[in-house]
Design a protein around this motif. Structure first.
Motif, short mmCIF file in Angstrom:
data_model
loop_
_atom_site.label_atom_id
_atom_site.label_comp_id
_atom_site.label_asym_id
_atom_site.label_seq_id
_atom_site.Cartn_x
_atom_site.Cartn_y
_atom_site.Cartn_z
N SER A 22 0.83 -1.21 0.00
CA SER A 22 0.00 0.00 0.00
C SER A 22 0.86 1.26 0.00
CB SER A 22 -0.92 0.01 1.22
OG SER A 22 -0.17 -0.04 2.43
N PHE A 23 2.10 1.17 0.48
CA PHE A 23 2.99 2.33 0.48
C PHE A 23 3.48 2.65 -0.93
CE2 PHE A 23 3.23 1.08 4.93
CZ PHE A 23 3.24 2.30 5.58
N LEU A 24 3.28 1.72 -1.86
CA LEU A 24 3.69 1.95 -3.25
C LEU A 24 2.60 2.62 -4.07
CD1 LEU A 24 5.49 -1.48 -3.94
CD2 LEU A 24 6.50 0.70 -3.19
N GLY A 25 1.44 2.83 -3.47
CA GLY A 25 0.37 3.53 -4.17
C GLY A 25 -0.83 2.65 -4.47
N ALA A 26 -1.91 3.32 -4.86
CA ALA A 26 -3.18 2.62 -5.10
C ALA A 26 -3.07 1.62 -6.24
CB ALA A 26 -4.28 3.64 -5.40
N GLU A 27 -2.43 2.01 -7.34
CA GLU A 27 -2.35 1.12 -8.50
C GLU A 27 -1.60 -0.17 -8.17
OE1 GLU A 27 -0.77 1.17 -13.15
OE2 GLU A 27 -0.68 3.00 -11.92
N VAL A 201 0.89 -0.01 8.29
CA VAL A 201 -0.14 0.41 7.33
C VAL A 201 -1.14 1.38 7.95
CG1 VAL A 201 -1.99 -0.37 5.83
CG2 VAL A 201 0.13 -1.68 5.97
N PRO A 202 -1.81 1.04 9.08
CA PRO A 202 -2.71 2.03 9.67
C PRO A 202 -1.99 3.30 10.11
CG PRO A 202 -2.40 0.18 11.15
CD PRO A 202 -1.85 -0.23 9.83
N VAL A 205 -1.65 5.41 7.03
CA VAL A 205 -2.93 6.04 6.65
C VAL A 205 -3.23 7.20 7.59
CG1 VAL A 205 -5.42 5.70 6.44
CG2 VAL A 205 -3.84 3.91 5.66
N MET A 206 -3.07 6.99 8.89
CA MET A 206 -3.34 8.06 9.86
C MET A 206 -2.42 9.26 9.66
SD MET A 206 -5.85 7.03 11.94
CE MET A 206 -5.64 7.83 13.54
N ALA A 207 -1.19 8.98 9.23
CA ALA A 207 -0.22 10.06 9.03
C ALA A 207 -0.35 10.72 7.66
CB ALA A 207 1.20 9.52 9.20
N GLY A 208 -1.21 10.18 6.81
CA GLY A 208 -1.39 10.76 5.49
C GLY A 208 -0.37 10.32 4.46
N ILE A 209 0.44 9.32 4.80
CA ILE A 209 1.45 8.82 3.86
C ILE A 209 0.78 7.90 2.84
CG2 ILE A 209 3.56 7.47 3.65
CD1 ILE A 209 4.25 8.31 6.50
#
Length: 211
Positions: A22-27, A201-202, A205-209
């Motif tokens: 998920s850190f690599l992006g949505a695609e 991962v959470p 997401v919480m940090a906006g990364i």
């Protein structure tokens, strides 16, 4: 217990690595999620191999719970009368109770986790949302209570994993006086890495990364 536990540990490792995509992006993350459904193609039909792996996991989980209940009953029958004096009650007693009740808590969390991120039933993005959208919406700051629930569950999994790995080493005859410290360090290290990997991962997401 040891064999079914090993199957689930292997699943957790693969699952954690997939989550970190998920850190690599949505695609990249959505592509990974889609690739799971095409495992074995074109030799096997769509989603057949994934379904088979899911069945193996469900069976392993059921056998793991059955083994836990059976061992608990066997222990109770072996000594129906409690010890009058216990010299080291803290470690053993704590671990046993945690593995029993912590395991039950993890089971109920698993049900919520599937409804939230897999099926989207209780997720703001819904079932029609992409895997990445469900991930981001699931750990959104407004749903801090879900993230807190997830963190507590992951910590419980980590403790369960640490004790389970050490118990598995003993069951499989690998734990001895000489190897005690080394195997205990291995169990602790694996548990810590897994916990940090799942919590990244959470936190992202919480940090906006991850967005």
């Amino acid at each position: 217990m040891a064999v079914t536990g090993a199957i689930m540990v292997l699943f957790l490792v693969v699952h954690m690595i997939g989550n970190l995509k998920s850190f690599l992006g949505a695609e990249e993350f959505n592509s990974y999620a889609a690739s799971l459904r095409t495992l074995g193609e074109p030799i096997l039909p769509h989603r057949v191999l994934l379904t088979g792996l899911e069945v193996v996991l469900v069976v392993a989980l059921a056998l793991h719970v059955w083994a836990a209940v059976s061992l608990a009953r066997r222990a109770g029958r072996a000594r129906p009368v409690k010890y009058a004096v216990r010299r080291r009650p803290q470690a053993g007693g704590y671990a046993i109770h945690f593995m029993r009740y912590g395991g039950a808590a993890i089971f109920f969390f698993l049900i919520w986790h599937l409804l939230d991120l897999t099926f989207g039933t209780v997720n703001p993005a819904g079932g029609a949302g992409t895997p990445f959208e469900r991930l981001v919406e699931g750990f959104a700051p407004s749903r801090w209570w879900v993230t807190l629930f997830y963190v507590l569950a992951v910590l419980a999994v980590g403790q369960h994993l640490r004790h389970g790995l050490w118990s598995a080493f003993q069951t499989l005859g690998r734990a001895g006086r000489r190897s005690y410290r080394a195997l205990n360090a291995v169990a602790v290290t694996i548990a810590v890495v897994m916990v940090l990997g799942f919590l990244a991962v959470p936190a992202g997401v919480m940090a906006g990364i991850v967005k």
